[in-house]
Design a protein around this motif. Structure first.
Motif: not given
Length: 938
Positions: A111-115, A715-726, A728-731, A752-756
């Motif tokens: 994951q770190m390598d991808k950033i 994890k228990s709040k099911y609100n985790v966002m992983n950097p990998d998807d971002i 993949e989608r935007y670089g 929130n990714i509204a401003g990305i």
RNA sequence: GCCUCGGUGGCGGAAUUGGUAGACGCGCUGGAUUCAAAAUCCAGUUCCGGCAACGGAGUGUGGGUUCGAUUCCCACCCGAGGUACCA
């Protein structure tokens, strides 16, 4: 047609950096050094979420910037890989913690390598690696072999202490030591048995065994340090914590209290963080006062910050656990006292805190003698007096202390007013300005003056002295766990002995079960190979223990903070097998120049590591008493949780807008099942968990709207966002810039990714400036004055912002530049080339790629940072706001070379200004060159 | 209770040795392009009134200092973090 293909650009350059070891740091260089450090992560099973990289991105930008500025930059990363979750997973599954840890690390690394971080991975360290913890054990042994000399203010070898004992006993030794250290002469010392000598030396060691009251967490089966207990429950898991007496390894951090406190002043750390450490150390200045016990030759000492109120004492209070209590309690009170003591011992921390509102206590039947008036003062016990602070006994002054006041009211003890013109019928007077009365020689004095006078008097009479107390306590260093550093210690006749340095590392033995043994010993009690053969100096089978030549070894392991308390020094020389780190290496890198991490470590890691650094400094292993002078806290990235509302007792879910019509329970749902307009994907929801398969819904407008709430990502709040998807989608570059653009690094902020889109657009626009119809096309034409102005303004502002760690505003500057240059349709190499270098720390993948297209065959990483030219920053004219009594009424373009007088003249002759002034009297003209013109009228 | 930090548009946030409040981005509105949509480009966007020029209000609340206050001072309200019988 070619477009900005971020995915292949990312891959290409990440590969290039890895293959060429672009960011390998050398321990020799003509360049000045710079050390940028991130707090290394615990590799959990959940992987990195978008919050982790925030600090890593910021530090990476700064590290890359410093490389451009010509520094030899050390920017390492590693893993704090001993810890509870891996062990708990092992208990559940039987999987060895080393295996899961290895898997987690692999995932983290990917994951770190991808950033696109510029870490020097050749220096990676892991605290659970025997090659690393060898030296953690070594430092433990050094602490074991040293004592703290308060005369010289530093740690010294125990041999020196023994020398003193042999010549003059311990009478004149001023050391950080156990309270119950007996006094002895040189003669007595020489006659002590070896065991006795060991026992005495133990009272001086910087790490020592002690039976102390510890925070015992039954659910976790281990003790916890004070900073691991929050609000009376364990920090991890929130389990109840009780006080328990146990023999534990302790760290004598209190020896360093004063230095830890004082040196804070020289640290460029966030003020709140320093304040937290100050409070944690909790220095208070006051006096120790001796009280005799009535009808006995015993006495006891209390600590007070208000010796001036000594004439107001009407009772004494001792902590129920205090040994002295049993000695003085009268037969008549014995039963009541015993009952109270038992009750107090049974209480959990949490109960004790909850009960704090009402004072409880019992009279011991004994009396103390007031040292000045000779009066008889009743001695009580109560749990509002803590055994671990001061002497565990206090003099109670109900007139001047609210707690004593409440206790006195509760038990009808007299309250003696010692303050002039003060009504104490409602509450105590804690004001230090209050003037004393009924206090003999202190009458008519305020506290400030009276305190000194009283101490003088106490010292003269030999019944007290000035004293300083700290809230800080020695740190418990034992954990009843498997997955931690083992101690290089074995026990002979109940006495601890160190295993010699040359046998390090003492490797963690294999066990079949990771749970405590059936008779309650720590997990290492399950190890088959865990006994010390003293003669052959090696670890042998536990079955061979005979307590003659083969001895049991320490079953506890070290706490999580052991390995993290010195790792920053190991990075300087990570592969050294002869020493924890070489002299030459630490002399070169010296200390961390920039440290980034979260403020949650304020009273844990950040205090313990300062303590170890000072110790290593004392024994001449490191050149600096503080390892990190500049520290920045990155704020947490919070998650935006989503909720569905289940109608009580049914399997029916009601949409947000209609939920108030029903009785509902909110339930967390995975944020990945919710779209950007907060509508829930019902099919995914039904498949999510078996009990929802038959769920029914009450919809609004045919859709199910979820509720939202900002919470910590977990994890228990099911609100985790992983950097990998971002990524993949935007670089990677978009992720990097977006996380920085979110706001100041220190602030907590919801993800929130509204401003990305805005940041991503910027990168695409930037790419487009180098390409026409997708083909690389950069002109060699000379830039215009206007273009140069934009360039140099940007260089200046971006650099200023980087130096302020204001990366969000730096990115704004890039956007402004691109907008302005875009309007001019600039594609000139002389403008674009420096801009690429400027952008490189923020968007390194894109920068490398454009740099290559510009015809360079070396990495952009070490390209000199462009400097700006003042000439292009000067304005020939400026639009001045013309104000009337501070309100803007008009604007005028004026030359910047004009003097104050010329400006005034020009402004007053302007037609519009004349009309504004009509019918008014001009009283004054204020001209601030380069800023404003203000006309004061009446 | 105490300590620390903070409160600025619809949103994230700029701006402080006192000097044009709202940079930049998101969102929104209108236009261009398109069969249409997405994407892109252009313009506008603190609020109230006005077609507009313009006028009025405005940086948590109330007061003060000043020619001029988001910035300095006083009192208060709200939020976040830390800490809690530490004598």
């Amino acid at each position: 047609m070619k477009t900005y293909d971020f995915n292949s650009i990312d891959r290409k350059w990440q590969k290039y950096w890895a293959e060429n070891k672009t960011f390998k740091a050398e321990n020799h260089s003509d360049k000045p050094k710079y050390y940028v450090l991130d707090m290394f992560p615990y590799p959990s099973g959940a992987g990195l979420h978008v919050g982790h990289p925030l600090g890593y991105i910021a530090s990476d930008i700064y590290a890359r910037y410093k490389r451009h500025k010509g520094f030899n930059v050390l920017h390492p990363m590693g893993y704090d890989s001993f810890g509870l979750p891996a062990e708990q997973y092992a208990i559940l599954t039987g999987q060895h913690p080393a295996v899961t840890t290895e898997q987690n690390i692999k995932r983290y690394r990917e994951q770190m390598d991808k950033i696109g971080f510029s870490f020097d991975w050749d220096r990676e360290i892991r605290t659970s690696d025997p090659k690393y913890y060898k030296w953690t054990q070594w430092i433990f042994l050094q602490l074991y072999k040293h004592w703290y000399n308060q005369e010289t203010g530093k740690a010294e070898p125990l041999e020196k202490l023994i020398e003193i004992f042999e010549t003059e006993g311990n009478k004149n030794v001023k050391a950080a030591q156990a309270q119950d250290t007996p006094e002895f002469t040189a003669e007595e010392w020489k006659n002590f048995s070896p065991e006795e000598k060991d026992r005495i030396l133990h009272k001086y060691r910087l790490t020592y065994l002690d039976e102390t009251e510890v925070n015992w967490c039954p659910a976790l089966g281990t003790v916890l340090a004070n900073d691991e207990v929050v609000n009376g429950v364990s920090e991890r898991g929130g389990h109840p914590v009780v006080k328990k007496k146990m023999v534990q390894w302790m760290m004598r951090i209190t020896a360093y209290a004063e230095r830890l406190l004082n040196d804070l002043d020289n640290l460029d750390w966030p003020e709140p963080l320093k304040e937290m450490q100050r409070n944690w150390i909790g220095k208070s200045v006051g006096a120790a006062v001796k009280f005799k016990i009535d009808g006995s030759d015993k006495d006891f000492t209390v600590f007070t910050t208000r010796p001036d109120t000594l004439y107001g004492v009407t009772f004494m209070v001792m902590a129920p656990e205090l040994d002295l209590v049993d000695e003085i309690t009268t037969p008549g009170q014995r039963e009541a006292v015993k009952k109270y003591q038992e009750q107090a011992a049974k209480k959990t921390e949490r109960e004790r805190m909850a009960d704090a509102k009402v004072k409880t206590g019992v009279f011991t039947g004994a009396y103390a003698i007031h040292p000045l008036t000779g009066e008889k003062i009743p001695i009580w016990i109560s749990d509002y007096v803590l055994s671990g602070y001061g002497t565990g006994a206090i003099m109670a002054v109900p007139a001047g202390d609210q707690r004593d006041y409440e206790f006195a009211k509760q038990f009808d003890i007299p309250i003696k007013n010692i303050f002039k013109n003060t009504d104490i019928s409602e509450k105590a007077n804690e004001d230090k300005e209050a003037v004393l009365t009924n206090s003999d020689f202190l009458n008519d004095l305020p506290a400030k003056e009276a305190i000194g006078k009283m101490i003088e008097e106490l010292e003269k009479r030999g019944i007290g002295k000035a004293e300083v107390n700290y809230r800080l306590r020695d740190a418990v260093f034992s954990r009843q766990r498997y997955w931690g550093e083992p101690f290089p210690i074995y026990y002979k006749n109940g006495v601890a002995y160190p295993i010699d340095e040359k046998h390090l590392p003492v490797k963690l033995p294999e066990v079949e079960k990771y749970l405590p043994t059936e008779d309650g010993r720590p997990p290492l009690g399950n190890a088959k190979e865990w006994a010390w053969d003293e003669k052959n100096e090696k670890i042998v089978s536990t079955g061979l223990i005979d307590n003659e030549t083969v001895f049991p070894m320490e079953l506890n392991t070290m706490p999580g903070w052991a390995g993290s308390s010195w790792y920053f020094n190991r990075y300087m020389d990570p592969h050294n097998d002869e020493e924890p780190f070489g002299k030459e290496a630490v002399e070169y890198w010296k200390k961390v120049d920039l440290y980034l991490g979260g403020s949650e470590h304020a009273t844990g890691h950040l205090l313990y590591s300062r303590f170890w650094q000072k110790f290593l400094y004392d024994i001449d292993r490191v050149p600096e008493p503080e390892y990190s002078v500049k520290l920045i806290n990155q704020g947490m990235i919070l998650g935006t949780s989503a909720f569905v509302y289940r109608i009580k007792g049914t399997n029916k879910f009601v949409s947000l807008g209609l939920k108030d019509q029903y009785e509902t329970d909110p339930i967390h749902v995975d944020v990945n099942m919710v779209d950007e307009y907060d509508y829930l994907d019902l099919d995914k929801f039904k498949k999510w968990r078996p009990d929802f398969a038959e769920a029914e819904f009450i919809l609004e407008d045919g859709k199910y709207k979820v509720g939202r709430e900002v919470e910590k990502m977990s994890k228990s709040k099911y609100n985790v966002m992983n950097p990998d998807d971002i990524v993949e989608r935007y670089g990677a570059d978009t992720l990097r810039m977006y996380e920085m653009f979110l706001g100041p690094i220190e602030d907590a902020k919801p993800w929130n990714i509204a401003g990305i889109k805005g940041v991503h657009n910027f990168l695409r626009k930037f790419w487009s400036m180098f390409h026409q119809d997708g083909v690389f096309n950069v002109s060699l034409e000379e830039p215009t004055e206007q273009e140069l102005k934009i360039l140099h303004k940007t260089i200046k502002k971006v650099e200023e912002d980087i130096n302020k760690f204001s990366f969000n505003t730096a990115i704004s500057q890039f956007m402004i530049a691109i907008n302005e240059l875009g309007k001019l349709k600039t594609n000139k190499q002389k403008i674009l080339s420096p801009l690429v270098v400027l952008l490189s720390p923020f968007a390194p993948h894109l920068a490398e790629d454009l740099w290559e297209e510009l015809g360079h065959d070396k990495s952009i990483a070490f390209e000199p940072y462009p400097s700006y030219d003042e000439r292009y920053l000067k304005e020939s004219s400026k639009t001045y706001p013309i104000m009337l009594n501070g309100k803007m009424r008009h604007k005028l373009d004026l030359s910047t070379s004009m003097s104050k007088e010329e400006i005034e003249e020009r402004v007053l002759s302007d037609e519009k200004v004349k009309s504004l002034l009509e019918g008014k009297t001009l009283k004054k003209v204020i001209v601030v060159p380069g800023k404003i013109v203000n006309l004061v009228v009446s």
